[in-house]
Design a protein around this motif. Structure first.
Motif, PDB file in Angstrom:
ATOM      1  N   TYR A 276       2.907  -2.243  -2.870  1.00 33.62           N
ATOM      2  CA  TYR A 276       2.569  -2.348  -1.447  1.00 33.62           C
ATOM      3  C   TYR A 276       2.374  -3.809  -1.046  1.00 33.62           C
ATOM      4  CZ  TYR A 276       0.044  -1.438   2.934  1.00 33.62           C
ATOM      5  OH  TYR A 276      -0.374  -1.406   4.245  1.00 33.62           O
ATOM      6  N   VAL A 277       1.656  -4.572  -1.869  1.00 37.13           N
ATOM      7  CA  VAL A 277       1.447  -5.998  -1.571  1.00 37.13           C
ATOM      8  C   VAL A 277       2.785  -6.729  -1.551  1.00 37.13           C
ATOM      9  CG1 VAL A 277       0.486  -8.140  -2.491  1.00 37.13           C
ATOM     10  CG2 VAL A 277      -0.926  -6.078  -2.408  1.00 37.13           C
ATOM     11  N   ARG A 278       3.672  -6.393  -2.484  1.00 35.61           N
ATOM     12  CA  ARG A 278       4.989  -7.030  -2.515  1.00 35.61           C
ATOM     13  C   ARG A 278       5.775  -6.715  -1.241  1.00 35.61           C
ATOM     14  NH1 ARG A 278       6.384  -5.262  -7.029  1.00 35.61           N
ATOM     15  NH2 ARG A 278       7.575  -3.440  -6.381  1.00 35.61           N
ATOM     16  N   GLU A 279       5.692  -5.467  -0.761  1.00 37.53           N
ATOM     17  CA  GLU A 279       6.385  -5.090   0.481  1.00 37.53           C
ATOM     18  C   GLU A 279       5.845  -5.877   1.675  1.00 37.53           C
ATOM     19  OE1 GLU A 279       7.365  -0.417  -0.715  1.00 37.53           O
ATOM     20  OE2 GLU A 279       5.743  -0.910   0.660  1.00 37.53           O
ATOM     21  N   LEU A 280       4.522  -6.014   1.751  1.00 37.49           N
ATOM     22  CA  LEU A 280       3.930  -6.768   2.858  1.00 37.49           C
ATOM     23  C   LEU A 280       4.353  -8.232   2.809  1.00 37.49           C
ATOM     24  CD1 LEU A 280       0.287  -5.296   2.899  1.00 37.49           C
ATOM     25  CD2 LEU A 280       2.086  -4.894   4.581  1.00 37.49           C
ATOM     26  N   THR A 281       4.339  -8.811   1.632  1.00 38.89           N
ATOM     27  CA  THR A 281       4.706 -10.214   1.479  1.00 38.89           C
ATOM     28  C   THR A 281       6.162 -10.450   1.869  1.00 38.89           C
ATOM     29  OG1 THR A 281       3.086 -10.431  -0.314  1.00 38.89           O
ATOM     30  CG2 THR A 281       4.766 -12.149  -0.122  1.00 38.89           C
ATOM     31  N   GLU A 282       7.037  -9.554   1.399  1.00 41.19           N
ATOM     32  CA  GLU A 282       8.459  -9.693   1.717  1.00 41.19           C
ATOM     33  C   GLU A 282       8.721  -9.511   3.211  1.00 41.19           C
ATOM     34  OE1 GLU A 282      10.300  -6.829  -0.776  1.00 41.19           O
ATOM     35  OE2 GLU A 282      10.210  -8.078  -2.590  1.00 41.19           O
ATOM     36  N   ALA A 283       7.862  -8.740   3.894  1.00 49.97           N
ATOM     37  CA  ALA A 283       8.013  -8.528   5.335  1.00 49.97           C
ATOM     38  C   ALA A 283       7.348  -9.629   6.154  1.00 49.97           C
ATOM     39  CB  ALA A 283       7.434  -7.169   5.727  1.00 49.97           C
TER      40      ALA A 283
END
Length: 468
Positions: A276-283
């Motif tokens: 989830y953190v990776r998805e937020l960072t990539e977005a």
């Protein structure tokens, strides 16, 4: 000597420094979770004790004293008759500065509700005769202390913290949580599901696998209710966000209800947090952990504030539970009411049963859905229950199996176990031959380098143990 008087500018600068220090503590905590997401489960175990605090303040307390159990201000403990021990240093939190306003009937402007408000307007606002609202205009620095830093004796801790919950309470808690879920748009039904399913949640329903024990049902309901309350059937959220939110919510509830969280569950939580953190960072979004936890915390608090008084009242009305609590207060262990247990090897979970009929039905239901490797144990020493358990299952632990032929149900279970292990079972094979084939297959999986001769001999011994 007169005390030093700080100027308003100095006080404001000190406040800003403390807020910046608080933000830095939370930032470092979030960084440690990204490095080692498994730490989140430990924090959730901590946070369920501090649901009165915002996620940000709970994190601040955790960052300064992860061993804290019950916190309050100096004035709070003083009001309870206890003092802060000399030399103790408190933990800094951020207290919102609330600005109250009111609006008179027939007007559109909001006015400050404070000491300068006309007495007639204040009385009108207090009586609910006009609109009022609160706005957070900033944050002030506050200090709280843990109960261990006070003069409160250990024997008085339960007066403030409560006694907690035991597995003997889980049937009562499960019933109350089912009713709460139904009242909030998620009626709960039980049915026999497949071996790999514990429960499910849709837009307006929750289903729980009927074959589970009270503790397992309660734990599953906590997870599925998290999916429901956080709108996962409707919201446009990724799989990682949904699973992290449901895991975090259910761990908060399960820890509150005294359910031990298995390592596999903690790993599941950590993996989805990291994704989830990776998805937020990539977005391009800030993975602010306090903001991520806010909706989870709100739903958890909503459930707990309503449910805990009802659960405590229901438990107090049960004579046997009341006696058990009295025994606990006297530091004696109450007699264990468990008559049987079932261990599920796939998950490592152990379900305890206090009702003989429910215990026998759980064994039968497990075999009906293909769970042939469960380990059932009669713990109460009831000879009649032992006979009933032997008639239902193969792997009954702790007792010698009577020297009798297998029942039809046991033969079906043995055949199903062997086939699940990949054995070819023919109608001409005896029960002992089937058991030997299953034992050999189990041994080959564990020790693939053994010779055929040794594997066959040892497999026959293992198969004989299944029947004897």
């Amino acid at each position: 000597m007169a005390g030093y008087e700080y100027s308003p500018q100095q006080r404001e600068e000190y406040r800003r420094q403390q807020i910046a220090a608080a933000d830095e503590r939370i930032r470092k905590l979030a960084e440690s979770w990204q490095t080692d997401p498994a730490q989140i489960a430990g924090y959730l175990r901590f946070q369920q004790q501090f649901y009165q605090y915002s996620p940000r303040n709970a994190m601040l307390i955790y960052a300064q004293n992860p061993q804290a159990h019950y916190c309050g201000s100096f004035a709070f403990f003083k009001s309870k008759g206890y003092s802060i021990r000399k030399g103790e240093h408190g933990m800094r939190i951020l207290s919102p500065m609330i600005y109250e306003e009111y609006r008179l009937p027939g007007t559109t402007g909001w006015r400050p509700l404070n000491r300068s408000t006309p007495p007639e307007d204040r009385r009108l606002a207090q009586a609910g005769g006009c609109d009022t609202r609160e706005r957070v205009t900033g944050y002030a620095v506050g200090t709280v202390f843990d109960i261990a830093q006070t003069t409160c004796p250990i024997e008085d801790y339960p007066k403030l913290m409560g006694y907690g919950y035991h597995s003997r309470h889980h049937a009562v808690i499960y019933g109350k949580l089912c009713r709460w879920a139904s009242d909030h748009g998620f009626p709960v039904t039980e049915k026999v599901m497949g071996a790999d399913f514990r429960g499910a949640c849709g837009r307006s329903y929750i289903e729980i696998n009927q074959i589970m024990g009270d503790t397992q049902k309660l734990d599953t309901l906590c997870h599925e209710l998290g999916h429901g309350l956080l709108g996962h059937a409707l919201a446009d959220k990724t799989g990682a966000q949904k699973e992290f939110e449901a895991d975090a919510f259910s761990i908060l509830l399960s820890e509150k209800f005294g359910i031990e969280i298995p390592d596999a569950r903690k790993d599941h939580l950590a993996a989805h947090y990291k994704a989830y953190v990776r998805e937020l960072t990539e977005a391009g979004q800030d993975p602010d952990i306090a903001r991520i936890m806010q909706p989870i915390h709100q739903r958890f608090t909503t459930v707990i504030k309503k449910l805990i008084p009802e659960i405590d009242a229901a438990i107090e009305q049960l004579p046997e539970l009341a006696e058990a609590e009295t025994a606990a207060m006297e530091k004696t262990l109450p007699e264990d009411p468990t008559v049987g247990t079932i261990r599920y090897p796939d998950t490592g979970e152990i379900c305890r049963y206090t009702d003989p009929d429910t215990f026998i039905r759980a064994i039968r239901d497990a075999y009906d859905v293909g769970l042939y490797t469960i380990e059932a144990e009669v713990t109460g020493g009831d000879p009649e229950l032992q006979k009933r358990a032997f008639a239902e299952g193969l792997n009954i632990c702790g007792l010698e199996r009577p020297n009798e032929e297998l029942t039809e149900r046991q033969h079906t279970a043995l055949t199903g176990m062997a086939e699940k292990l990949g054995c070819s079972v023919g109608p001409e094979m005896t029960d002992r031959q089937i058991a030997a084939a299953a034992g050999e297959r189990l041994l080959r999986r564990a020790c693939p380098d053994l010779s055929d001769e040794l594997c066959g001999t040892a497999g026959s011994l293992i198969g004989a143990r299944l029947l004897d």
